[in-house]
Design a protein around this motif. Sequence first.
Motif, short mmCIF file in Angstrom:
data_model
loop_
_atom_site.label_atom_id
_atom_site.label_comp_id
_atom_site.label_asym_id
_atom_site.label_seq_id
_atom_site.Cartn_x
_atom_site.Cartn_y
_atom_site.Cartn_z
N PHE A 1 -19.28 -3.84 -30.77
CA PHE A 1 -18.98 -4.24 -29.31
C PHE A 1 -17.60 -3.82 -28.19
CE2 PHE A 1 -22.34 -6.93 -32.27
CZ PHE A 1 -22.59 -6.79 -31.47
N ALA A 2 -17.37 -2.53 -28.88
CA ALA A 2 -16.46 -2.75 -28.41
C ALA A 2 -15.87 -2.40 -26.83
CB ALA A 2 -15.45 -0.94 -28.45
N GLY A 3 -17.27 -2.25 -26.22
CA GLY A 3 -17.60 -1.90 -24.72
C GLY A 3 -17.99 -3.17 -23.90
N VAL A 4 -18.32 -4.17 -24.49
CA VAL A 4 -19.00 -4.99 -24.14
C VAL A 4 -18.25 -5.92 -22.99
CG1 VAL A 4 -20.35 -7.53 -24.55
CG2 VAL A 4 -20.63 -5.44 -26.02
N PRO A 5 -16.86 -6.10 -23.05
CA PRO A 5 -15.96 -6.76 -21.97
C PRO A 5 -16.45 -5.81 -20.47
CG PRO A 5 -15.06 -7.06 -24.40
CD PRO A 5 -15.85 -5.89 -24.38
#
Length: 100
Positions: A39-43
């Motif tokens: 989920f590192a690129g979700v924001p």
Amino acid sequence: SLKGGIGIMFGLNVIAFLPILYMNFYLTAETDTYKALNFAGVPNGLALMLLTWIIFFTMLNEEVDLELNTNAVIKAVVNATLGEGAIIEEEVSVLEESEF
């Protein structure tokens, strides 16, 4: 057309879970070893989705944007000429009809 929370949730699901499903089923990678990396690129992805959504919504609803800009300019001119507390007659009727 997707509006409101439904569109945001749909976009969030596509951004967050589609890459995980791609890694699991197509690449057959072990996603358990990645932990927080999933989920590192979700924001950043959600911010990009909202930015493009706002751009397309504004392009499709130019008359609403024009009306908003016109009302803002009228309010600014009235405040500059009559003072901050000035109320236009049309605003008084809107305030009287409101439930709040």
